[in-house]
Design an enzyme around this catalytic site. Structure first.
Site, mmCIF file in Angstrom:
data_model
loop_
_atom_site.group_PDB
_atom_site.id
_atom_site.type_symbol
_atom_site.label_atom_id
_atom_site.label_comp_id
_atom_site.label_asym_id
_atom_site.label_seq_id
_atom_site.Cartn_x
_atom_site.Cartn_y
_atom_site.Cartn_z
ATOM 1 N N HIS A 1 57.153 52.264 23.705
ATOM 2 C CA HIS A 1 56.129 53.211 24.127
ATOM 3 C C HIS A 1 55.526 52.726 25.453
ATOM 4 C CE1 HIS A 1 52.853 55.881 24.315
ATOM 5 N NE2 HIS A 1 51.946 54.963 24.085
ATOM 6 N N ASN B 1 51.830 57.717 30.505
ATOM 7 C CA ASN B 1 51.907 57.579 29.047
ATOM 8 C C ASN B 1 52.055 58.979 28.456
ATOM 9 O OD1 ASN B 1 51.310 57.434 26.307
ATOM 10 N ND2 ASN B 1 49.640 55.974 26.551
ATOM 11 N N CYS C 1 50.783 57.996 19.323
ATOM 12 C CA CYS C 1 51.907 57.506 20.132
ATOM 13 C C CYS C 1 53.028 56.926 19.264
ATOM 14 C CB CYS C 1 51.428 56.469 21.129
ATOM 15 S SG CYS C 1 50.231 57.167 22.286
HETATM 16 N N1 COA Z 1 39.467 54.548 39.054
HETATM 17 C C1 COA Z 1 38.586 53.639 39.526
HETATM 18 N N2 COA Z 1 37.730 52.969 38.737
HETATM 19 C C2 COA Z 1 37.770 53.226 37.424
HETATM 20 C C3 COA Z 1 38.658 54.152 36.869
HETATM 21 C C4 COA Z 1 39.523 54.829 37.751
HETATM 22 N N3 COA Z 1 40.419 55.743 37.303
HETATM 23 N N4 COA Z 1 38.477 54.178 35.537
HETATM 24 C C5 COA Z 1 37.506 53.307 35.258
HETATM 25 N N5 COA Z 1 37.082 52.724 36.399
HETATM 26 C C6 COA Z 1 36.020 51.715 36.571
HETATM 27 C C7 COA Z 1 35.081 51.664 35.391
HETATM 28 O O1 COA Z 1 34.079 52.637 35.520
HETATM 29 C C8 COA Z 1 34.553 50.254 35.491
HETATM 30 O O2 COA Z 1 33.559 50.228 36.481
HETATM 31 P P1 COA Z 1 32.233 49.321 36.295
HETATM 32 O O3 COA Z 1 32.742 47.912 36.234
HETATM 33 O O4 COA Z 1 31.460 49.628 37.510
HETATM 34 O O5 COA Z 1 31.620 49.786 35.021
HETATM 35 C C9 COA Z 1 35.732 49.455 36.030
HETATM 36 O O6 COA Z 1 36.626 50.419 36.610
HETATM 37 C C10 COA Z 1 36.459 48.670 34.982
HETATM 38 O O7 COA Z 1 36.709 49.525 33.882
HETATM 39 P P2 COA Z 1 37.501 49.048 32.612
HETATM 40 O O8 COA Z 1 37.640 50.175 31.661
HETATM 41 O O9 COA Z 1 36.897 47.775 32.096
HETATM 42 O O10 COA Z 1 38.903 48.732 33.274
HETATM 43 P P3 COA Z 1 40.129 47.979 32.687
HETATM 44 O O11 COA Z 1 40.469 46.856 33.567
HETATM 45 O O12 COA Z 1 39.983 47.689 31.225
HETATM 46 O O13 COA Z 1 41.296 49.079 32.837
HETATM 47 C C11 COA Z 1 42.473 50.678 31.518
HETATM 48 C C12 COA Z 1 41.164 50.311 32.180
HETATM 49 C C13 COA Z 1 42.295 51.991 30.763
HETATM 50 C C14 COA Z 1 43.534 50.863 32.586
HETATM 51 C C15 COA Z 1 42.915 49.548 30.556
HETATM 52 O O14 COA Z 1 41.827 49.162 29.745
HETATM 53 C C16 COA Z 1 44.050 49.948 29.664
HETATM 54 O O15 COA Z 1 45.153 50.200 30.118
HETATM 55 N N6 COA Z 1 43.829 49.961 28.342
HETATM 56 C C17 COA Z 1 44.832 50.383 27.385
HETATM 57 C C18 COA Z 1 44.788 51.879 27.264
HETATM 58 C C19 COA Z 1 45.977 52.443 26.565
HETATM 59 O O16 COA Z 1 47.063 51.956 26.685
HETATM 60 N N7 COA Z 1 45.769 53.539 25.842
HETATM 61 C C20 COA Z 1 46.795 54.267 25.191
HETATM 62 C C21 COA Z 1 47.253 53.568 23.976
HETATM 63 S S1 COA Z 1 48.646 54.401 23.332
#
Ligand code: COA
Length: 347
Positions: free
Chosen positions: A274, A304, A130
């Site tokens: 970004h 993204n 990114c």
């Molecule tokens: N819809 C519904 N539930 C979902 C899901 C979706 N699309 N994706 C994951 N979940 C669930 C998981 O399975 C988990 O369930 P569990 O508690 O039963 O195990 C729960 O939601 C929480 O998952 P988690 O990964 O801890 O969620 P989070 O609050 O951390 O949010 C992101 C996930 C990816 C949105 C967040 O971590 C994020 O934005 N991270 C940065 C990623 C990023 O920017 N990447 C690119 C960098 S350039």
């Protein structure tokens, strides 16, 4: 004493010149993919996605229509050249930031140069996830300031949809990413007030497993990260780890760049960042006390878009008249690698 004769083909002495943005352009693929569409494909909900990321929709390439990283990059670059009133043959070099090249060989930038009719100019792919566009802006600036090149196209194009799984097994990453391309033409100018004020480029390869795409099973993977066959060519991400890294690093690298430039956040006309998560962007706004107008967010519409994200914002802001000549603009990015960086310009 007689003067030292010039060495034929020697690198020129850096001239006293500035660097300006001559034109920008962008391109989105034809296929919209809304949160409602994703609800049909996987176990997720619009509410979950919006609350955690701020994303409502994104666009992905339609392979049946022939869309790809290359076609998006070509469309974006053509638009940037039109805006700059330049012909493809006016370019000296193309730098294409992408992590979704058409193939590992040839560089997609070479095909891009051929497709737009730029002749046999130099063309390189830069892979910095990114951060690719921001790293490439800094590189292009240095190449122009050195006197080696006068007109460089910097393009960011990515189609991460090809590395995502659109069913419940891929829901944690499929919801985040969209495809796009953006381009900027940088040119030498006699106006020495225009150009880069400060920049930063960093990486931490010790944290590579936080965001990666396994290509085959026969590599050394750290314990707990060994991919199974269904993970091959699919984005693997430690969402929480990346989130924490991003919130802290994003603000720190902005602060570091402001310090280097001797400027305050309020001196900057626009932060072009970004788009990884609306919550990460809002946290940066809050830390620096910025108004909504000064730190642009378009992730709700496009998701993204990896290396395309920064130039896509730049193009939208320029077309809306919100970025103009004379402004101070800071480009900021972070991503896989892990990588993070900035590019602060006096336009
Ligand atoms: N819809 C519904 N539930 C979902 C899901 C979706 N699309 N994706 C994951 N979940 C669930 C998981 O399975 C988990 O369930 P569990 O508690 O039963 O195990 C729960 O939601 C929480 O998952 P988690 O990964 O801890 O969620 P989070 O609050 O951390 O949010 C992101 C996930 C990816 C949105 C967040 O971590 C994020 O934005 N991270 C940065 C990623 C990023 O920017 N990447 C690119 C960098 S350039």
């Amino acid at each position: 004493m007689s003067p030292t004769p010039a060495i034929p083909g020697a690198v020129p002495t850096p001239p006293n010149l500035g660097v300006r943005f001559a034109g920008v352009g962008s391109a989105l693929p034809s296929k919209p993919l809304t949160n409602a569409d994703l609800e049909q494909l996987m176990d997720t909900s619009d509410e979950w996605i919006v609350q955690r990321t701020g994303i409502r929709s994104r666009y992905i390439v339609d392979h049946e229509r022939g869309e790809s990283c290359l076609t998006l990059a070509t469309a974006a670059l053509r638009r940037a050249l039109d805006e700059a009133h330049l012909a493809p043959t006016d370019l000296d070099l193309i730098i294409l930031a992408t992590m979704t090249a058409e193939m590992s060989c040839p560089p997609t930038s070479c095909r891009l140069a051929a497709d737009i009719g730029a002749g046999t100019i130099g063309a390189i792919d830069v892979t910095a996830a990114c951060c690719g566009f921001v790293y490439s802006l800094n590189t292009a600036y240095a190449l122009i300031r050195s006197g080696l090149y006068r007109s460089i196209a910097v393009v960011g194009a990515d189609t991460l949809s090809q590395y995502l799984t659109y069913d419940s097994s891929g829901r944690s990453t499929a919801i985040l990413f969209g495809d796009a391309a953006g381009a900027a033409i940088l040119r030498a100018t006699d106006d020495t007030n225009k150009g880069l004020i400060a920049q930063a480029m960093h990486s931490d390869g010790a944290r590579w497993v936080d965001l990666y795409i396994p290509e085959d099973l026969d590599r050394d993977f750290p314990e707990g990260h060994e991919p199974s066959p269904e993970h091959l060519k699919r984005v693997q991400m430690n969402g929480r780890g990346v989130f924490k890294f991003a919130v802290g690093t994003f603000s720190d690298v902005i602060q570091q760049t402001l310090h280097q430039a001797g400027l305050a956040a309020t001196d900057i006309d626009m932060f072009v960042c970004h788009q990884s998560n609306a919550r990460i962007l809002s946290a940066a706004r809050d830390r620096f006390g910025l108004s909504e107008e000064k730190l642009y967010i378009n992730i709700d519409r496009v998701g993204n878009t990896v290396a395309a994200s920064v130039p896509l914002c730049l193009d939208e802001l320029t077309k809306a008249g919100r970025i103009k000549e004379g402004d101070k603009v800071m480009f900021v990015a972070f991503g896989g690698g892990l990588t993070w960086g900035t590019s602060l310009w006096q336009l």
